[in-house]
Design a protein around this motif. Sequence first.
Motif, PDB file in Angstrom:
ATOM      1  N   LEU A   1       0.826  -1.206   0.000  1.00  0.00           N
ATOM      2  CA  LEU A   1       0.000   0.000   0.000  1.00  0.00           C
ATOM      3  C   LEU A   1       0.859   1.254   0.000  1.00  0.00           C
ATOM      4  CD1 LEU A   1      -2.771   1.399   0.245  1.00  0.00           C
ATOM      5  CD2 LEU A   1      -2.583   1.145   2.729  1.00  0.00           C
ATOM      6  N   LEU A   2       1.914   1.264   0.817  1.00  0.00           N
ATOM      7  CA  LEU A   2       2.797   2.431   0.889  1.00  0.00           C
ATOM      8  C   LEU A   2       3.499   2.682  -0.442  1.00  0.00           C
ATOM      9  CD1 LEU A   2       4.370   1.916   4.425  1.00  0.00           C
ATOM     10  CD2 LEU A   2       2.851   3.770   3.734  1.00  0.00           C
ATOM     11  N   VAL A   3       3.911   1.613  -1.114  1.00  0.00           N
ATOM     12  CA  VAL A   3       4.556   1.762  -2.414  1.00  0.00           C
ATOM     13  C   VAL A   3       3.600   2.422  -3.405  1.00  0.00           C
ATOM     14  CG1 VAL A   3       5.447   0.504  -4.416  1.00  0.00           C
ATOM     15  CG2 VAL A   3       6.189  -0.129  -2.116  1.00  0.00           C
ATOM     16  N   PHE A   4       2.340   1.979  -3.420  1.00  0.00           N
ATOM     17  CA  PHE A   4       1.358   2.559  -4.340  1.00  0.00           C
ATOM     18  C   PHE A   4       1.040   4.010  -3.972  1.00  0.00           C
ATOM     19  CE2 PHE A   4       0.207  -1.910  -5.453  1.00  0.00           C
ATOM     20  CZ  PHE A   4       0.363  -1.785  -6.823  1.00  0.00           C
ATOM     21  N   VAL A   5       1.011   4.315  -2.667  1.00  0.00           N
ATOM     22  CA  VAL A   5       0.753   5.691  -2.244  1.00  0.00           C
ATOM     23  C   VAL A   5       1.856   6.621  -2.744  1.00  0.00           C
ATOM     24  CG1 VAL A   5       0.711   7.224  -0.239  1.00  0.00           C
ATOM     25  CG2 VAL A   5      -0.658   5.140  -0.232  1.00  0.00           C
ATOM     26  N   VAL A   6       3.111   6.205  -2.588  1.00  0.00           N
ATOM     27  CA  VAL A   6       4.236   7.026  -3.032  1.00  0.00           C
ATOM     28  C   VAL A   6       4.237   7.175  -4.550  1.00  0.00           C
ATOM     29  CG1 VAL A   6       6.748   7.170  -3.162  1.00  0.00           C
ATOM     30  CG2 VAL A   6       5.653   6.489  -1.029  1.00  0.00           C
ATOM     31  N   LEU A   7       3.984   6.077  -5.272  1.00  0.00           N
ATOM     32  CA  LEU A   7       3.942   6.152  -6.731  1.00  0.00           C
ATOM     33  C   LEU A   7       2.819   7.064  -7.202  1.00  0.00           C
ATOM     34  CD1 LEU A   7       4.618   2.419  -7.716  1.00  0.00           C
ATOM     35  CD2 LEU A   7       6.196   4.355  -7.860  1.00  0.00           C
ATOM     36  N   SER A   8       1.671   6.985  -6.522  1.00  0.00           N
ATOM     37  CA  SER A   8       0.552   7.859  -6.877  1.00  0.00           C
ATOM     38  C   SER A   8       0.892   9.315  -6.596  1.00  0.00           C
ATOM     39  CB  SER A   8      -0.695   7.451  -6.085  1.00  0.00           C
ATOM     40  OG  SER A   8      -1.762   8.342  -6.322  1.00  0.00           O
ATOM     41  N   TYR A   9       1.556   9.564  -5.460  1.00  0.00           N
ATOM     42  CA  TYR A   9       1.956  10.922  -5.102  1.00  0.00           C
ATOM     43  C   TYR A   9       2.918  11.504  -6.128  1.00  0.00           C
ATOM     44  CZ  TYR A   9       4.420  14.611  -2.544  1.00  0.00           C
ATOM     45  OH  TYR A   9       5.006  15.797  -2.175  1.00  0.00           O
ATOM     46  N   ARG A  10       3.849  10.676  -6.616  1.00  0.00           N
ATOM     47  CA  ARG A  10       4.850  11.159  -7.564  1.00  0.00           C
ATOM     48  C   ARG A  10       4.260  11.437  -8.943  1.00  0.00           C
ATOM     49  NH1 ARG A  10      10.328  10.605  -6.836  1.00  0.00           N
ATOM     50  NH2 ARG A  10      11.010   9.979  -4.756  1.00  0.00           N
ATOM     51  N   THR A  11       3.177  10.736  -9.307  1.00  0.00           N
ATOM     52  CA  THR A  11       2.613  10.910 -10.643  1.00  0.00           C
ATOM     53  C   THR A  11       1.539  11.986 -10.692  1.00  0.00           C
ATOM     54  OG1 THR A  11       1.051   9.095 -10.189  1.00  0.00           O
ATOM     55  CG2 THR A  11       3.120   8.535 -11.308  1.00  0.00           C
ATOM     56  N   GLN A  12       1.016  12.392  -9.547  1.00  0.00           N
ATOM     57  CA  GLN A  12      -0.022  13.410  -9.535  1.00  0.00           C
ATOM     58  C   GLN A  12       0.582  14.794  -9.760  1.00  0.00           C
ATOM     59  OE1 GLN A  12      -2.114  13.088  -5.850  1.00  0.00           O
ATOM     60  NE2 GLN A  12      -3.350  11.345  -6.487  1.00  0.00           N
ATOM     61  N   PRO A  13      -0.128  15.669 -10.477  1.00  0.00           N
ATOM     62  CA  PRO A  13       0.362  17.047 -10.639  1.00  0.00           C
ATOM     63  C   PRO A  13       0.347  17.769  -9.300  1.00  0.00           C
ATOM     64  CG  PRO A  13      -1.874  16.823 -11.506  1.00  0.00           C
ATOM     65  CD  PRO A  13      -1.399  15.440 -11.195  1.00  0.00           C
TER      66      PRO A  13
END
Length: 322
Positions: free
Chosen positions: A291-303
């Motif tokens: 879950l943490l990995v997906f949260v960080v990846l989502s954070y990095r891809t969001q404007p």
Amino acid sequence: MTDQTVTPADRINVVIPLFNDWQAVGLLLERIRAVVEPTVQNRLAFLIVDDCSVTNYDAFPSGVGQSLSILRLYRNVGHQKAIALGLAYLGSLPDQYPTIVMDSDGEDRPEDMAELIRTEAANPGKVVFAHRAKRHESLTFRLFYEVYKTVFRILTGKVITFGNFSLIPARQLRRLSHVSEIWNNYPGGVIRSRLPYTAIPLERGRRLAGESKMNFVSLVLHGLSAVSVLIDTTAVRLVLFCVLMASAASMGITVLLYLKFFTNTSIPGWTSYLMSSFLIVILQAFLISLLLVFVVLSYRTQPQFIPARQFSDFVERVEEIY
């Protein structure tokens, strides 16, 4: 974009976020006139960021500093975002000046402004924060504040002992207004920006009027916003903790299996429950890490929200008082 124009330090902007604290800010201006030496006071240009207050001022003391303006916002965005919008507005102006950020309630003592200025002069280019050497809040508040600082250090590896009261050098203002993280938490955003900063011990004052809006819930939300600014580091540390927990659980299972199949040691009946608990710990550690990995990846891809580019969407008008 052309380079920012840094003018001589004949002016110091003062950003004051405010929500309904008109009486307190009026008393703050009176206190500035009473305790701040004229050589500093005459350089001050006040920008009150009105966070969509439901009340309005009756009157302001006149002649305190060079000027006083009110940046009116369309909607209430909260204390930290109001600071970001005030800094972004000043950063958009052609000329850049040193900028002090202070609260409207008087807990940031006006007499300490000169010390911030002196410290910045001795450390050119560094953002100067006020480290609270002495506080006047209740014991409960101070206790939870210490817990917040400890948790912040554990999760981020950074030490945060300061709040909003600070001085931003002129040449750093526009850079800081392009740091998206100040939208969530101004001090955390400065840490994340990697701009040079320092902190000096200053006593925290007492509120001049009204009651503080900071309570337990507000403190928790403030702490979470500060941690969220360093979400990458926090996620890595939590993943490492999950790996350690999973490793410890795996070792526990290994010991139990060894005792059962390779020794004559009598195994208690609750061993199966213990092994099931270890397996649950491993499974939860894996799911939390995923879950943490997906949260960080989502954070990095969001404007990201860049205050310098989007602040005008929140500004209704700028009202010049004098």
